[in-house]
Design a protein around this motif. Sequence first.
Motif, PDB file in Angstrom:
ATOM      1  N   LEU A 133      12.356  19.305  25.310  1.00 45.24           N
ATOM      2  CA  LEU A 133      11.028  19.669  25.807  1.00 45.24           C
ATOM      3  C   LEU A 133      10.964  21.196  25.779  1.00 45.24           C
ATOM      4  CD1 LEU A 133      10.709  17.402  28.977  1.00 45.24           C
ATOM      5  CD2 LEU A 133       9.856  16.959  26.675  1.00 45.24           C
ATOM      6  N   THR A 134       9.775  21.758  25.555  1.00 48.16           N
ATOM      7  CA  THR A 134       9.686  23.227  25.511  1.00 48.16           C
ATOM      8  C   THR A 134       9.221  23.803  26.854  1.00 48.16           C
ATOM      9  OG1 THR A 134       7.374  23.225  24.782  1.00 48.16           O
ATOM     10  CG2 THR A 134       9.096  23.126  23.060  1.00 48.16           C
ATOM     11  N   THR A 135       9.062  22.905  27.852  1.00 46.98           N
ATOM     12  CA  THR A 135       8.782  23.387  29.216  1.00 46.98           C
ATOM     13  C   THR A 135       9.757  22.673  30.153  1.00 46.98           C
ATOM     14  OG1 THR A 135       7.188  21.628  29.656  1.00 46.98           O
ATOM     15  CG2 THR A 135       6.309  23.680  28.751  1.00 46.98           C
ATOM     16  N   HIS A 171      -1.179  17.542  23.776  1.00 43.99           N
ATOM     17  CA  HIS A 171      -1.574  18.829  24.358  1.00 43.99           C
ATOM     18  C   HIS A 171      -1.370  19.899  23.286  1.00 43.99           C
ATOM     19  CE1 HIS A 171       2.801  18.583  24.887  1.00 43.99           C
ATOM     20  NE2 HIS A 171       2.747  19.896  24.671  1.00 43.99           N
ATOM     21  N   PHE A 220       8.244   6.464  30.708  1.00 42.40           N
ATOM     22  CA  PHE A 220       8.434   7.814  30.155  1.00 42.40           C
ATOM     23  C   PHE A 220       9.509   8.544  30.951  1.00 42.40           C
ATOM     24  CE2 PHE A 220       7.534  11.860  28.338  1.00 42.40           C
ATOM     25  CZ  PHE A 220       7.668  12.774  29.379  1.00 42.40           C
ATOM     26  N   VAL A 273       2.988  13.442  22.142  1.00 43.08           N
ATOM     27  CA  VAL A 273       4.213  13.065  22.855  1.00 43.08           C
ATOM     28  C   VAL A 273       4.334  11.543  22.967  1.00 43.08           C
ATOM     29  CG1 VAL A 273       5.527  13.378  25.000  1.00 43.08           C
ATOM     30  CG2 VAL A 273       3.995  15.196  24.192  1.00 43.08           C
ATOM     31  N   TRP A 329      12.089  15.892  17.159  1.00 38.47           N
ATOM     32  CA  TRP A 329      10.919  16.652  16.724  1.00 38.47           C
ATOM     33  C   TRP A 329      10.560  16.286  15.296  1.00 38.47           C
ATOM     34  CZ3 TRP A 329       7.351  19.350  19.240  1.00 38.47           C
ATOM     35  CH2 TRP A 329       7.636  19.715  20.567  1.00 38.47           C
ATOM     36  N   PRO A 380      11.450  20.186  32.531  1.00 35.62           N
ATOM     37  CA  PRO A 380      12.893  20.404  32.714  1.00 35.62           C
ATOM     38  C   PRO A 380      13.672  20.635  31.414  1.00 35.62           C
ATOM     39  CG  PRO A 380      12.425  18.078  32.807  1.00 35.62           C
ATOM     40  CD  PRO A 380      11.089  18.766  32.632  1.00 35.62           C
ATOM     41  N   HIS A 428      -0.478  24.362  22.467  1.00 41.49           N
ATOM     42  CA  HIS A 428       0.017  25.674  22.895  1.00 41.49           C
ATOM     43  C   HIS A 428      -0.736  26.684  22.040  1.00 41.49           C
ATOM     44  CE1 HIS A 428       3.622  23.834  24.884  1.00 41.49           C
ATOM     45  NE2 HIS A 428       3.384  22.907  23.977  1.00 41.49           N
ATOM     46  N   VAL A 455       8.224  13.794  19.437  1.00 42.69           N
ATOM     47  CA  VAL A 455       7.020  14.618  19.523  1.00 42.69           C
ATOM     48  C   VAL A 455       6.634  15.064  18.115  1.00 42.69           C
ATOM     49  CG1 VAL A 455       5.890  16.652  20.527  1.00 42.69           C
ATOM     50  CG2 VAL A 455       7.651  15.431  21.840  1.00 42.69           C
ATOM     51  N   GLN A 486       0.754  11.187  25.686  1.00 37.90           N
ATOM     52  CA  GLN A 486      -0.217  12.268  25.838  1.00 37.90           C
ATOM     53  C   GLN A 486      -0.151  13.198  24.639  1.00 37.90           C
ATOM     54  OE1 GLN A 486       0.911  15.671  26.238  1.00 37.90           O
ATOM     55  NE2 GLN A 486       2.634  15.653  27.707  1.00 37.90           N
ATOM     56  N   VAL A 489      12.711  10.230  29.158  1.00 34.50           N
ATOM     57  CA  VAL A 489      12.765  11.692  29.018  1.00 34.50           C
ATOM     58  C   VAL A 489      14.144  12.248  29.313  1.00 34.50           C
ATOM     59  CG1 VAL A 489      12.147  12.308  31.381  1.00 34.50           C
ATOM     60  CG2 VAL A 489      11.374  13.759  29.492  1.00 34.50           C
ATOM     61  N   HIS A 499       0.941  19.076  20.074  1.00 37.04           N
ATOM     62  CA  HIS A 499       2.087  18.187  20.320  1.00 37.04           C
ATOM     63  C   HIS A 499       1.602  16.810  20.755  1.00 37.04           C
ATOM     64  CE1 HIS A 499       4.851  21.883  21.158  1.00 37.04           C
ATOM     65  NE2 HIS A 499       4.726  21.620  19.869  1.00 37.04           N
TER      66      HIS A 499
HETATM   67  N1  LIG Z   1       5.853  20.932  24.898  1.00 40.92           N
HETATM   68  S1  LIG Z   1       6.612  19.491  24.753  1.00 40.92           S
HETATM   69  O1  LIG Z   1       5.918  18.646  23.802  1.00 40.92           O
HETATM   70  O2  LIG Z   1       8.017  19.735  24.483  1.00 40.92           O
HETATM   71  C1  LIG Z   1       6.548  18.660  26.298  1.00 40.92           C
HETATM   72  C2  LIG Z   1       6.150  17.321  26.334  1.00 40.92           C
HETATM   73  C3  LIG Z   1       6.086  16.650  27.562  1.00 40.92           C
HETATM   74  C4  LIG Z   1       6.432  17.314  28.748  1.00 40.92           C
HETATM   75  C5  LIG Z   1       6.347  16.579  30.061  1.00 40.92           C
HETATM   76  O3  LIG Z   1       5.961  15.424  30.084  1.00 40.92           O
HETATM   77  N2  LIG Z   1       6.660  17.223  31.200  1.00 40.92           N
HETATM   78  C6  LIG Z   1       6.437  16.598  32.517  1.00 40.92           C
HETATM   79  C7  LIG Z   1       7.506  15.641  32.971  1.00 40.92           C
HETATM   80  C8  LIG Z   1       7.135  14.585  33.785  1.00 40.92           C
HETATM   81  C9  LIG Z   1       8.096  13.686  34.259  1.00 40.92           C
HETATM   82  C10 LIG Z   1       9.427  13.837  33.944  1.00 40.92           C
HETATM   83  C11 LIG Z   1       9.791  14.878  33.142  1.00 40.92           C
HETATM   84  F1  LIG Z   1      11.052  15.045  32.820  1.00 40.92           F
HETATM   85  C12 LIG Z   1       8.813  15.760  32.645  1.00 40.92           C
HETATM   86  F2  LIG Z   1       9.181  16.740  31.820  1.00 40.92           F
HETATM   87  C13 LIG Z   1       6.832  18.645  28.697  1.00 40.92           C
HETATM   88  C14 LIG Z   1       6.895  19.325  27.454  1.00 40.92           C
END
Ligand SMILES: NS(=O)(=O)c1ccc(C(=O)NCc2cccc(F)c2F)cc1
Length: 264
Positions: A200-202, A95, A132, A122, A211, A204, A97, A144, A93, A136, A120
């Motif tokens: 990841l910046t969100t 996306h 994925f 991914v 990067w 978990p 910010h 990313v 994917q 992850v 980003h």
């Molecule tokens: N901003 S970024 O590029 O760092 C980033 C990229 C992907 C995700 C993501 O896929 N999150 C959902 C997700 C779904 C399933 C399992 C996960 F661990 C998970 F984070 C979050 C942040």
Amino acid sequence: RKMQEAAEHNMKMHPMWQGPLAVPGGDRQSPIDIVVRKSVFDSQLKPLVTDYDPQTCQQIWNNGYSFLVEYDDTSDKSTLKGGPLQDKFRLCQFHFHWGESNAWGSEHTLDRRLFPAELHLVHWNSDKYSLFEEAVMEDNGLAVIGVFLKVGKRHEGLQKLVDALPAIRHKDSVVEFTRFDPACLLPSNTDDYWTYHGSLTTPPLTESVTWIVMKQHIEVSHDQLAVFRSLLFTSAEEEVQKSMVNNFRVQQPLCGRTVRSSFT
Ligand SMILES: NS(=O)(=O)c1ccc(C(=O)NCc2cccc(F)c2F)cc1
Ligand SMILES: [Zn+2]
């Protein structure tokens, strides 16, 4: 200060941040400030090799934090290799910010310089993992590509995406989105980048990301960025609608990490 307050406000308010903010023992968190003169040139770093198939583009949706363009990653059709990577990675994917104003919005910064937005792209390691969700959780699981956005001339390739946004204004809305080539969002020069190990910046916030931050930015028009800001964090049912802006995490401590550059 206003930028920091906006980001901290979102941290507090947005449901996704109710979780564990600091990853226990997290010493490779993202984003970071890239101190250009402290980055170390590494001649072993290769040019990036992207091979994206626009036919694998499937949908665009509002996940309540950003909008995602999702790709079919059930086979090696849209891939990334080379650069700092030993393996082949599959695009899943991309996306963005962004800020409420053009003065801030990016996650990474260059010598503390903020950009109005950051893209980003991914990818996950399909040589080593089959999903994925598996990758992850692993050190070398994700890659990313970060691209800074600046406000300037209109980005023709982005317009197809901008035109789809009104259909996904609310959280959890999805529309079909096909034949979009993400390569059109990359800068003309993809040989010059910085790379470091982060997260990841969100939530978990897993520390599984290599990067790759592009030195060259892309330009989008003020009006195109304004459409990003017309999206909402909130779903259609919620009575108070909140504009989707300032959806970036503040910079994290480097904790002794080295940022390498592919150029001198
Ligand atoms: N901003 S970024 O590029 O760092 C980033 C990229 C992907 C995700 C993501 O896929 N999150 C959902 C997700 C779904 C399933 C399992 C996960 F661990 C998970 F984070 C979050 C942040
Ligand atoms: Zn992101």
